[in-house]
Design a protein around this motif. Structure first.
Motif, mmCIF file in Angstrom:
data_model
loop_
_atom_site.group_PDB
_atom_site.id
_atom_site.type_symbol
_atom_site.label_atom_id
_atom_site.label_comp_id
_atom_site.label_asym_id
_atom_site.label_seq_id
_atom_site.Cartn_x
_atom_site.Cartn_y
_atom_site.Cartn_z
ATOM 1 N N MET A 149 0.709 -1.271 0.062
ATOM 2 C CA MET A 149 -0.294 0.036 0.132
ATOM 3 C C MET A 149 0.819 1.289 -0.039
ATOM 4 O O MET A 149 1.801 1.353 0.744
ATOM 5 C CB MET A 149 -0.938 -0.137 1.210
ATOM 6 N N SER A 150 0.434 2.365 -0.677
ATOM 7 C CA SER A 150 1.265 3.431 -0.918
ATOM 8 C C SER A 150 0.684 4.294 0.479
ATOM 9 O O SER A 150 0.117 3.908 1.150
ATOM 10 C CB SER A 150 0.630 4.242 -1.991
ATOM 11 N N ASP A 151 1.579 5.499 0.522
ATOM 12 C CA ASP A 151 1.294 6.297 1.725
ATOM 13 C C ASP A 151 -0.115 7.115 1.541
ATOM 14 O O ASP A 151 -0.378 7.779 2.608
ATOM 15 C CB ASP A 151 2.362 7.321 1.749
ATOM 16 N N ARG A 152 -0.842 6.955 0.513
ATOM 17 C CA ARG A 152 -2.138 7.448 0.496
ATOM 18 C C ARG A 152 -3.174 6.307 0.560
ATOM 19 O O ARG A 152 -4.365 6.424 0.124
ATOM 20 C CB ARG A 152 -2.403 8.160 -0.955
ATOM 21 N N GLY A 153 -2.850 5.166 0.808
ATOM 22 C CA GLY A 153 -3.431 3.925 0.754
ATOM 23 C C GLY A 153 -4.948 3.788 1.228
ATOM 24 O O GLY A 153 -4.907 4.148 2.396
ATOM 25 N N VAL A 154 -5.823 3.331 0.760
ATOM 26 C CA VAL A 154 -7.044 2.836 1.433
ATOM 27 C C VAL A 154 -7.422 1.508 0.971
ATOM 28 O O VAL A 154 -7.247 0.868 -0.181
ATOM 29 C CB VAL A 154 -8.257 3.961 0.751
ATOM 30 N N VAL A 155 -7.584 0.647 1.990
ATOM 31 C CA VAL A 155 -8.468 -0.871 1.990
ATOM 32 C C VAL A 155 -9.610 -0.671 2.235
ATOM 33 O O VAL A 155 -10.189 -0.372 3.135
ATOM 34 C CB VAL A 155 -7.339 -1.573 2.766
ATOM 35 N N LEU A 156 -10.366 -1.667 1.311
ATOM 36 C CA LEU A 156 -11.748 -1.751 1.415
ATOM 37 C C LEU A 156 -11.946 -3.426 1.931
ATOM 38 O O LEU A 156 -11.273 -4.149 1.376
ATOM 39 C CB LEU A 156 -12.436 -1.518 0.465
ATOM 40 N N LEU A 157 -12.802 -3.529 2.943
ATOM 41 C CA LEU A 157 -13.260 -4.803 3.431
ATOM 42 C C LEU A 157 -14.627 -5.148 3.440
ATOM 43 O O LEU A 157 -15.355 -4.495 3.828
ATOM 44 C CB LEU A 157 -12.725 -4.997 5.052
#
Length: 256
Positions: A149-157
């Motif tokens: 993941m990047s330093d802007r990253g968003v993870v959806l679960l």
């Protein structure tokens, strides 16, 4: 600047991909919005199945003219929760996906562990995890892919709200939502958004920080928009019986 929904009209777009599996249908307006706010350079989905969610990310990427690459990863063989299925699922998805999004997106038949070698650290801005939904599986997927993941990253679960038939995403959500800025979309089996990067995009930060009454209003809007899309789908030939049959499989057999 505070978040303003009307600055993002893509939320009101009609989805181009709409399969018989309804598990993600009400989340598609949220997916459109998130892509607009985040403006990701790389989108990855783990667990594509029929491709409604993945194609929503691709549709928004194309509509917004983003210079991004996308990758949908699945072995397309099914599992104990999604059920078993053959090559026809991937073939049907390719017929929709390839002519529309093939210039910037690829469908990668592989396990999630096998696919990791294709992605360097810090390269993914948006990751959607929707594979096997046991606690052990989703935790493994989250922490295995977190370095990418990047330093802007968003993870959806996905399926945070499901608490039966071996589903354990809710347990993982309770853990990670304490460690990162996060918000839960409570309709349609629950979709958790986790901002894992150290430099959260200001527009994403503003969305996740909305006061609860405004967040509830957005949840209501996303549900209304999703239901309107369902009616359009029904008018084009989707049967109510097929949707009821899918719902029975979810709650009796644990499929998604």
């Amino acid at each position: 600047m505070a978040f303003e929904l009307l600055d993002h009209p893509i939320v009101f777009a009609q989805p181009a991909r709409w399969s018989r599996v309804a598990a993600w249908h009400l989340h598609i307006p949220f997916a459109f919005l998130l892509v607009d706010l985040l403006r990701p350079k790389r989108v990855v989905e783990l667990g594509v199945h029929n491709g409604d969610s993945y194609c929503a990310f691709c549709q928004a990427t194309a509509a917004l003219g983003l210079a991004a690459d996308c990758c949908g990863i699945d072995h397309w063989q099914g599992d104990g929760q999604a059920g078993d299925y053959g090559s026809q699922v991937l073939e049907d998805l390719r017929r929709h996906h390839d002519p529309r999004y093939g210039s910037f997106s690829r469908l990668l038949p592989a396990t999630f562990d096998e696919a990791l070698r294709h992605f360097e650290k810090g390269s993914i801005d948006l990751l959607h995890i929707d594979g096997l939904h046991t606690y052990e599986a989703v935790s493994r997927d989250f922490y295995s892919w977190l370095p990418c993941m990047s330093d802007r990253g968003v993870v959806l679960l996905h399926d945070v709200a499901v608490r039966q038939q071996g589903f354990g995403v809710w347990q993982h959500w309770e853990e990670v939502s304490k460690d990162y800025p996060s918000r839960l979309v409570r309709n349609c089996f629950g979709l958790g958004a986790v901002a894992v990067g150290e430099k959260i995009e200001p527009a994403v930060r503003d969305l996740l920080a909305l006061p609860e009454p405004r967040w509830q209003a957005l949840e209501g809007l996303w549900e209304v928009l999703g239901q309107a899309n369902e009616r359009r789908c029904a008018d084009s030939g989707e049967s109510k019986g097929a949707r009821r049959s899918w719902a029975r499989r979810l709650f009796r057999k644990g499929s998604r």
